[in-house]
Structures are given as C-alpha cells and as structure tokens.
Design a protein around this motif. Structure first.
Motif, PDB file in Angstrom:
ATOM      1  N   ASN A 186      42.527 -38.450  45.028  1.00 57.61           N
ATOM      2  CA  ASN A 186      41.687 -37.742  44.124  1.00 57.61           C
ATOM      3  C   ASN A 186      42.088 -36.425  43.804  1.00 57.61           C
ATOM      4  OD1 ASN A 186      39.944 -39.973  44.300  1.00 57.61           O
ATOM      5  ND2 ASN A 186      39.177 -39.289  46.285  1.00 57.61           N
ATOM      6  N   ARG A 196      36.673 -34.299  41.194  1.00 60.23           N
ATOM      7  CA  ARG A 196      36.514 -35.849  41.965  1.00 60.23           C
ATOM      8  C   ARG A 196      37.026 -36.976  41.035  1.00 60.23           C
ATOM      9  NH1 ARG A 196      32.509 -32.526  43.336  1.00 60.23           N
ATOM     10  NH2 ARG A 196      30.977 -33.477  41.900  1.00 60.23           N
ATOM     11  N   ARG A 197      38.256 -36.858  40.748  1.00 62.25           N
ATOM     12  CA  ARG A 197      38.499 -37.897  39.822  1.00 62.25           C
ATOM     13  C   ARG A 197      40.136 -38.695  40.310  1.00 62.25           C
ATOM     14  NH1 ARG A 197      35.810 -38.167  34.868  1.00 62.25           N
ATOM     15  NH2 ARG A 197      33.602 -36.982  35.612  1.00 62.25           N
ATOM     16  N   ARG A 198      40.247 -39.706  39.936  1.00 61.06           N
ATOM     17  CA  ARG A 198      41.485 -40.401  40.543  1.00 61.06           C
ATOM     18  C   ARG A 198      42.817 -39.880  39.665  1.00 61.06           C
ATOM     19  NH1 ARG A 198      41.999 -42.515  45.562  1.00 61.06           N
ATOM     20  NH2 ARG A 198      43.679 -44.324  45.654  1.00 61.06           N
TER      21      ARG A 198
END
Length: 332
Positions: A65, A79-81
């Motif tokens: 993340n 909060r992203r992949r």
C-alpha cells in the motif's frame, strides 16, 4: 656306432614374469584419478562455475500500500495499491562478446488505474536500464552501452557469490548512488534460510522538475523548477549466501517535490509502505536460489570430498594389491 661326447644340456624354463592382475591396476588407477580429480574440482572447476548467468529472463513483482500523485486530479491518492514490476533480460550476444554479464532491466511502477493497462508506456513510472557486471566478482563494468554510467557498489540485482556477514553497498537507482547495508542476522524465506541486510536513505535531493508554481505553493509564479527529493525509510534484502541471489526484498520509497529552497514537502509523488516481493516471486526466487546453490555445493564440496575419500581408499588398496600380486607371481 654311438657317437661319444658330452650329453646335451637339458633346456631350462624361462623365469615367470612378475605381473599384477588387470583388476588391481584398474583399482590403483581409479584411486589415483579420484585423488587428482578432487582438488581439480575444488580449485579449478568450482571458481569457473561461480559466474553470473547471462541467459536470464526473470520477472519480480513488489506489492504494498501507499500513496501517489494523480496528475489528472492534481492531488495525492492515499491508501492505494502500488505494484512494482521488474523484468531482467540477459543480452546473451553482448555478454559472450564482452565476457561480462549484460542485463537489460525494465521497471514499472503501477497504480490501480495503470496496472490493468499492461503497457509500460502508460505506467505511473517506467525506467529502463542496462547493467554490466563482472561475472565472477559482481563488480560494475563500464562498457557495452551501460546505463546509468555511474553504476557503483557491491550489489544490485544480486549480491556477490559467497555472501559474508558484513556490510555491502547496494546500488539504489532512484537515488543514483550506493546505499550502505548492514548485516542484520538470518531470516527464512518460504522456509529457506538466508542472510538479511538492512539500510535506509535519508531525504536527499535527486534532481528537479518543471511544474506549475501553484503545485508547490507558489501560485504567483508560472512554471518553476521544483526540487525532487527521495528517501527510503526501510530497505530489507534477504540473500541466499552461496549464490548471492535476492530471495526477498522490502522497500519503503518516498518521492516528493519541494519549492526551490524550501525545507518542507509540497507534493508527495510516491510513497510506498513496505513494498515487498509477492509470495509467488518469493517462491520463484527461492527455487532458483536453491537450484543454483545445490549445483555449486555439488561441484565445490560434495564431489571433491567424495572423490578424495574414495581415492584415499582405492589408491592404497590398489597399490597393496599390485605389490602382493607381483610377489605371488615371483614365488611361482
């Protein structure tokens, strides 16, 4: 009438040749051969087996993340992949011609929006490099159209053979310099033991980028040269000791922008929170490391020890057998 004279001497048998049996000679010869083979394997064959391969075609994937700057929305997405994909392809023709290990490396950084496109040109970030190293020492070699030309350090895509429990200098292509790593104990990856090395990169200016002034808190200016900064709060590499292959990697990169001369971050371009090898990548790296390590152990340890032990038994036994065979032949 009989002829008088001395009787003719009776013929005498020729002395028997003292020869050993063919089997005893074979045992002696095999024993001597194995005694010669043992040091040959250890001191001649093994060093020539410890060479970096040139016919590599390996893909490693990091995931975790983090945050990235969305250029379309002009804001940071949190909060992203984050996915980093690195493809290493050996240039066999250039390697054979130069006697070096020549590897072409393509690295893409993808977000949830760019990953499905499966096109490096449309990735969040894409870099291509060409690494040239000495096949035995792993030291950088400056030839063969290498890029970057400032490549330095002890390790990058792999560590040297026979890794020691000491410090190494790992090349960080984002920093453009080598990062000191310290030995931090042992760690198992997918059940396989390795040496763990750790390091950090403090906030360092790495370049500049032209951006709208308002993006970095200078709304009264048009286009300005913002400062690019880079840091890495946690580099962790787990290495197979005999081969130097990296079985697990963890990175925590932070790339930011600052206004010229500013001390504070204005924009977070990319933040990775412990991006690490996926389980599939770990299994693949461990499988390769285990296979290469077993081959080196076979040539460098198992075969020499076995040959020396067998030769140490067969050569004396064959010599005794030959001597006894000759003595027995002499008495007959």
């Amino acid at each position: 009438m009989p002829v008088s004279g001395k009787p003719a001497p009776s013929p005498t048998a020729a002395p028997a040749a003292r020869t050993a049996s063919p089997l005893s000679l074979a045992v002696l010869g095999l024993g001597v051969f194995l005694l010669v083979l043992a040091p040959l394997l250890a001191w001649y064959v093994t060093p020539r087996a410890k060479v970096t391969p040139v016919d590599v075609d390996v893909t490693t994937v990091f995931t975790g993340n983090g945050s990235y700057f969305d250029t379309a929305a002009l804001k940071t997405r949190d909060r992203r992949r984050i996915t980093i994909t690195r493809h290493v392809l050996g240039d066999v023709a250039a390697s054979e011609k130069s006697g070096r290990a020549v590897w072409d490396v393509s690295t893409t950084v993808d977000t949830p929006q760019t990953l499905p496109l499966k096109d490096p040109r449309r990735a969040f970030q894409w870099t291509t490099e060409r690494w040239v190293t000495d096949r035995r020492s792993n030291a950088p070699v400056h030839c063969c159209e290498e890029a970057p030309t400032r490549f330095d350090g002890d390790a990058y895509l792999k560590f040297p053979f026979d890794v020691q429990k000491t410090g190494y200098r790992w090349w960080d292509n984002t920093l453009g310099a080598a990062v000191p790593l310290r030995f931090a104990g042992t760690q198992r990856v997918q059940g396989y033991p390795g040496y763990r090395f750790t390091g950090t990169v403090p906030p360092t200016r790495t370049g500049s980028r032209q951006v709208p002034g308002r993006l970095v808190g200078r709304p009264g200016q048009g286009q300005i040269q913002a400062e690019e900064w880079y840091a890495n709060s946690g580099i962790e590499l787990v290495v197979e000791p005999r081969t130097g292959r990296i079985m697990q990697a963890v990175l925590s990169p932070l790339k930011t922008l600052r206004a010229p001369g500013a001390r504070r971050t204005a924009v977070t371009l990319l933040r990775g929170e412990r991006l690490q090898f996926t389980p599939a990548t770990q299994r693949a790296q461990v499988r390769l490391a285990r296979a290469d390590s077993d081959k080196l152990a076979l040539v460098g340890r198992t075969l020499p020890v076995t040959a020396a032990a067998a030769g140490g038994l067969l050569a004396p036994a064959g010599a005794v057998w030959v001597v006894r065979g000759r003595r027995a032949a002499g008495r007959s």
